[in-house]
Design a protein around this motif. Structure first.
Motif, PDB file in Angstrom:
ATOM      1  N   ALA A  47     -19.098  -8.013  -2.210  1.00 37.76           N
ATOM      2  CA  ALA A  47     -19.350  -6.615  -1.879  1.00 37.76           C
ATOM      3  C   ALA A  47     -18.007  -5.930  -1.653  1.00 37.76           C
ATOM      4  CB  ALA A  47     -20.197  -6.521  -0.617  1.00 37.76           C
ATOM      5  N   VAL A  48     -17.752  -4.868  -2.393  1.00 42.89           N
ATOM      6  CA  VAL A  48     -16.510  -4.116  -2.246  1.00 42.89           C
ATOM      7  C   VAL A  48     -16.842  -2.776  -1.599  1.00 42.89           C
ATOM      8  CG1 VAL A  48     -14.536  -3.070  -3.424  1.00 42.89           C
ATOM      9  CG2 VAL A  48     -15.495  -5.226  -4.278  1.00 42.89           C
ATOM     10  N   SER A  49     -16.250  -2.527  -0.459  1.00 43.46           N
ATOM     11  CA  SER A  49     -16.451  -1.262   0.243  1.00 43.46           C
ATOM     12  C   SER A  49     -16.075  -0.090  -0.640  1.00 43.46           C
ATOM     13  CB  SER A  49     -15.576  -1.218   1.501  1.00 43.46           C
ATOM     14  OG  SER A  49     -16.027  -2.143   2.445  1.00 43.46           O
ATOM     15  N   GLY A  50     -16.631   1.064  -0.318  1.00 47.02           N
ATOM     16  CA  GLY A  50     -16.311   2.266  -1.068  1.00 47.02           C
ATOM     17  C   GLY A  50     -14.811   2.495  -1.122  1.00 47.02           C
ATOM     18  N   GLN A  51     -14.324   2.723  -2.323  1.00 50.54           N
ATOM     19  CA  GLN A  51     -12.902   2.970  -2.543  1.00 50.54           C
ATOM     20  C   GLN A  51     -12.697   4.444  -2.856  1.00 50.54           C
ATOM     21  OE1 GLN A  51     -10.387   0.482  -2.206  1.00 50.54           O
ATOM     22  NE2 GLN A  51     -12.204  -0.362  -1.221  1.00 50.54           N
ATOM     23  N   VAL A  52     -11.587   4.970  -2.382  1.00 45.53           N
ATOM     24  CA  VAL A  52     -11.221   6.365  -2.611  1.00 45.53           C
ATOM     25  C   VAL A  52      -9.845   6.406  -3.275  1.00 45.53           C
ATOM     26  CG1 VAL A  52     -12.649   7.253  -0.721  1.00 45.53           C
ATOM     27  CG2 VAL A  52     -10.275   6.593  -0.277  1.00 45.53           C
ATOM     28  N   ALA A  53      -9.393   7.603  -3.594  1.00 38.90           N
ATOM     29  CA  ALA A  53      -8.165   7.786  -4.366  1.00 38.90           C
ATOM     30  C   ALA A  53      -6.912   7.771  -3.497  1.00 38.90           C
ATOM     31  CB  ALA A  53      -8.245   9.073  -5.175  1.00 38.90           C
ATOM     32  N   LEU A  54      -6.755   6.729  -2.702  1.00 39.47           N
ATOM     33  CA  LEU A  54      -5.532   6.545  -1.924  1.00 39.47           C
ATOM     34  C   LEU A  54      -4.749   5.401  -2.541  1.00 39.47           C
ATOM     35  CD1 LEU A  54      -6.951   6.835   1.720  1.00 39.47           C
ATOM     36  CD2 LEU A  54      -5.986   8.653   0.269  1.00 39.47           C
ATOM     37  N   ASP A  55      -3.430   5.580  -2.634  1.00 38.73           N
ATOM     38  CA  ASP A  55      -2.596   4.512  -3.171  1.00 38.73           C
ATOM     39  C   ASP A  55      -2.274   3.492  -2.077  1.00 38.73           C
ATOM     40  OD1 ASP A  55      -0.502   5.589  -1.623  1.00 38.73           O
ATOM     41  OD2 ASP A  55       0.524   6.473  -3.342  1.00 38.73           O
ATOM     42  N   ALA A  56      -1.436   2.512  -2.399  1.00 38.83           N
ATOM     43  CA  ALA A  56      -1.118   1.430  -1.465  1.00 38.83           C
ATOM     44  C   ALA A  56      -0.490   1.935  -0.170  1.00 38.83           C
ATOM     45  CB  ALA A  56      -0.201   0.418  -2.132  1.00 38.83           C
ATOM     46  N   ASP A  57       0.146   3.104  -0.213  1.00 42.42           N
ATOM     47  CA  ASP A  57       0.769   3.688   0.982  1.00 42.42           C
ATOM     48  C   ASP A  57      -0.172   4.607   1.748  1.00 42.42           C
ATOM     49  OD1 ASP A  57       3.253   2.411   0.492  1.00 42.42           O
ATOM     50  OD2 ASP A  57       3.767   3.976  -0.969  1.00 42.42           O
ATOM     51  N   GLY A  58      -1.413   4.774   1.249  1.00 38.43           N
ATOM     52  CA  GLY A  58      -2.370   5.653   1.907  1.00 38.43           C
ATOM     53  C   GLY A  58      -2.230   7.107   1.509  1.00 38.43           C
ATOM     54  N   ASP A  59      -1.453   7.362   0.445  1.00 37.20           N
ATOM     55  CA  ASP A  59      -1.274   8.730  -0.038  1.00 37.20           C
ATOM     56  C   ASP A  59      -2.335   9.073  -1.079  1.00 37.20           C
ATOM     57  OD1 ASP A  59       1.046   9.109   1.532  1.00 37.20           O
ATOM     58  OD2 ASP A  59       2.287   8.153  -0.017  1.00 37.20           O
ATOM     59  N   LEU A  60      -2.815  10.305  -1.042  1.00 37.78           N
ATOM     60  CA  LEU A  60      -3.803  10.766  -2.002  1.00 37.78           C
ATOM     61  C   LEU A  60      -3.209  10.812  -3.400  1.00 37.78           C
ATOM     62  CD1 LEU A  60      -6.615  12.027  -2.617  1.00 37.78           C
ATOM     63  CD2 LEU A  60      -5.533  14.250  -2.218  1.00 37.78           C
ATOM     64  N   GLY A  66      -3.985  12.479  -7.054  1.00 33.62           N
ATOM     65  CA  GLY A  66      -4.800  13.425  -7.804  1.00 33.62           C
ATOM     66  C   GLY A  66      -5.485  14.496  -6.986  1.00 33.62           C
ATOM     67  N   ALA A  67      -4.763  15.166  -6.130  1.00 35.59           N
ATOM     68  CA  ALA A  67      -5.352  16.252  -5.331  1.00 35.59           C
ATOM     69  C   ALA A  67      -6.045  17.257  -6.246  1.00 35.59           C
ATOM     70  CB  ALA A  67      -4.274  16.940  -4.507  1.00 35.59           C
ATOM     71  N   GLY A  68      -7.334  17.484  -6.022  1.00 36.24           N
ATOM     72  CA  GLY A  68      -8.090  18.457  -6.805  1.00 36.24           C
ATOM     73  C   GLY A  68      -8.402  18.034  -8.229  1.00 36.24           C
ATOM     74  N   ASP A  69      -8.053  16.816  -8.620  1.00 37.13           N
ATOM     75  CA  ASP A  69      -8.207  16.345  -9.999  1.00 37.13           C
ATOM     76  C   ASP A  69      -9.174  15.158 -10.035  1.00 37.13           C
ATOM     77  OD1 ASP A  69      -7.972  15.238 -12.541  1.00 37.13           O
ATOM     78  OD2 ASP A  69      -5.787  15.353 -12.583  1.00 37.13           O
ATOM     79  N   PRO A  70     -10.448  15.402 -10.395  1.00 34.32           N
ATOM     80  CA  PRO A  70     -11.415  14.309 -10.369  1.00 34.32           C
ATOM     81  C   PRO A  70     -11.071  13.160 -11.316  1.00 34.32           C
ATOM     82  CG  PRO A  70     -12.402  16.283 -11.318  1.00 34.32           C
ATOM     83  CD  PRO A  70     -11.061  16.676 -10.787  1.00 34.32           C
ATOM     84  N   ALA A  71     -10.466  13.455 -12.468  1.00 31.07           N
ATOM     85  CA  ALA A  71     -10.109  12.384 -13.410  1.00 31.07           C
ATOM     86  C   ALA A  71      -9.037  11.479 -12.820  1.00 31.07           C
ATOM     87  CB  ALA A  71      -9.655  12.977 -14.742  1.00 31.07           C
ATOM     88  N   ALA A  72      -8.005  12.067 -12.227  1.00 32.65           N
ATOM     89  CA  ALA A  72      -6.933  11.266 -11.618  1.00 32.65           C
ATOM     90  C   ALA A  72      -7.463  10.477 -10.432  1.00 32.65           C
ATOM     91  CB  ALA A  72      -5.782  12.171 -11.186  1.00 32.65           C
ATOM     92  N   GLN A  73      -8.326  11.098  -9.635  1.00 29.93           N
ATOM     93  CA  GLN A  73      -8.900  10.379  -8.495  1.00 29.93           C
ATOM     94  C   GLN A  73      -9.769   9.224  -8.990  1.00 29.93           C
ATOM     95  OE1 GLN A  73     -10.484  12.371  -5.100  1.00 29.93           O
ATOM     96  NE2 GLN A  73      -8.889  13.956  -5.099  1.00 29.93           N
ATOM     97  N   ALA A  74     -10.563   9.447 -10.018  1.00 25.39           N
ATOM     98  CA  ALA A  74     -11.425   8.387 -10.543  1.00 25.39           C
ATOM     99  C   ALA A  74     -10.599   7.219 -11.064  1.00 25.39           C
ATOM    100  CB  ALA A  74     -12.333   8.935 -11.634  1.00 25.39           C
ATOM    101  N   ARG A  75      -9.520   7.506 -11.766  1.00 24.04           N
ATOM    102  CA  ARG A  75      -8.658   6.419 -12.264  1.00 24.04           C
ATOM    103  C   ARG A  75      -8.093   5.602 -11.110  1.00 24.04           C
ATOM    104  NH1 ARG A  75      -7.260  10.547 -15.853  1.00 24.04           N
ATOM    105  NH2 ARG A  75      -5.369  11.029 -14.666  1.00 24.04           N
ATOM    106  N   GLN A  76      -7.662   6.273 -10.039  1.00 27.26           N
ATOM    107  CA  GLN A  76      -7.124   5.551  -8.882  1.00 27.26           C
ATOM    108  C   GLN A  76      -8.214   4.729  -8.194  1.00 27.26           C
ATOM    109  OE1 GLN A  76      -3.876   5.268  -7.849  1.00 27.26           O
ATOM    110  NE2 GLN A  76      -4.686   3.728  -6.444  1.00 27.26           N
ATOM    111  N   VAL A  77      -9.398   5.301  -8.074  1.00 26.23           N
ATOM    112  CA  VAL A  77     -10.504   4.576  -7.452  1.00 26.23           C
ATOM    113  C   VAL A  77     -10.808   3.302  -8.242  1.00 26.23           C
ATOM    114  CG1 VAL A  77     -12.984   4.655  -6.982  1.00 26.23           C
ATOM    115  CG2 VAL A  77     -11.517   6.567  -6.297  1.00 26.23           C
TER     116      VAL A  77
END
Length: 140
Positions: A36-49, A51-62
């Protein structure tokens, strides 16, 4: 009932009388170790967002975060049997599907659920995705 041949440890089924899934499988069965993998969001290894405002970039990071989590458990996207998408706007789904399709076997996609939510834990996050995988064992 249409069933695809088993090429991995899971069995993908499209039940009779249920409309075909567009980019997902209605029923995925198998046996093995559950991951089971907990919900992942578009934060990098340093906890930085990413793809601000960019669903495609956020999805790739997720999906990259999901890949890393799965690998840590000895799993891969070929082992994923279920994805759950939490989105702040269903208009983001095409971008999410594109990122998903770059990672999963689109001929044997996992089961999935998409839910539109009012907000996530940070207002700049557009989506969160959790995954369930089966590793090892023998599919039925």
């Amino acid at each position: 009932m249409h069933t695809t041949p088993r090429t991995h440890l899971t069995h993908h089924t499209a039940p009779d009388g249920v409309a075909p899934g567009a980019g997902y499988t209605h029923v995925v069965t198998g046996a093995g170790r559950l991951v089971a993998v907990s919900g992942q969001v578009a934060l990098d290894a340093d906890g930085d967002l990413v793809g601000a405002g960019d669903p495609a970039a956020q999805a790739r990071q997720v999906f990259e975060n999901l890949r890393r989590c799965l690998a840590a458990a000895g799993a891969a996207f070929t082992d994923v049997v279920k994805l759950t998408y939490y989105v702040t706007d269903t208009a983001h789904l095409p971008a999410i599907r594109a990122a998903r399709d770059a990672r999963v076997d689109v001929t044997r996609p996992p089961a999935s659920t998409a839910v539109q939510v009012a907000a996530l834990f940070r207002p700049d996050l557009l989506l969160e995705i959790e995954a369930w995988a089966l590793v090892g064992g023998e599919a039925r």
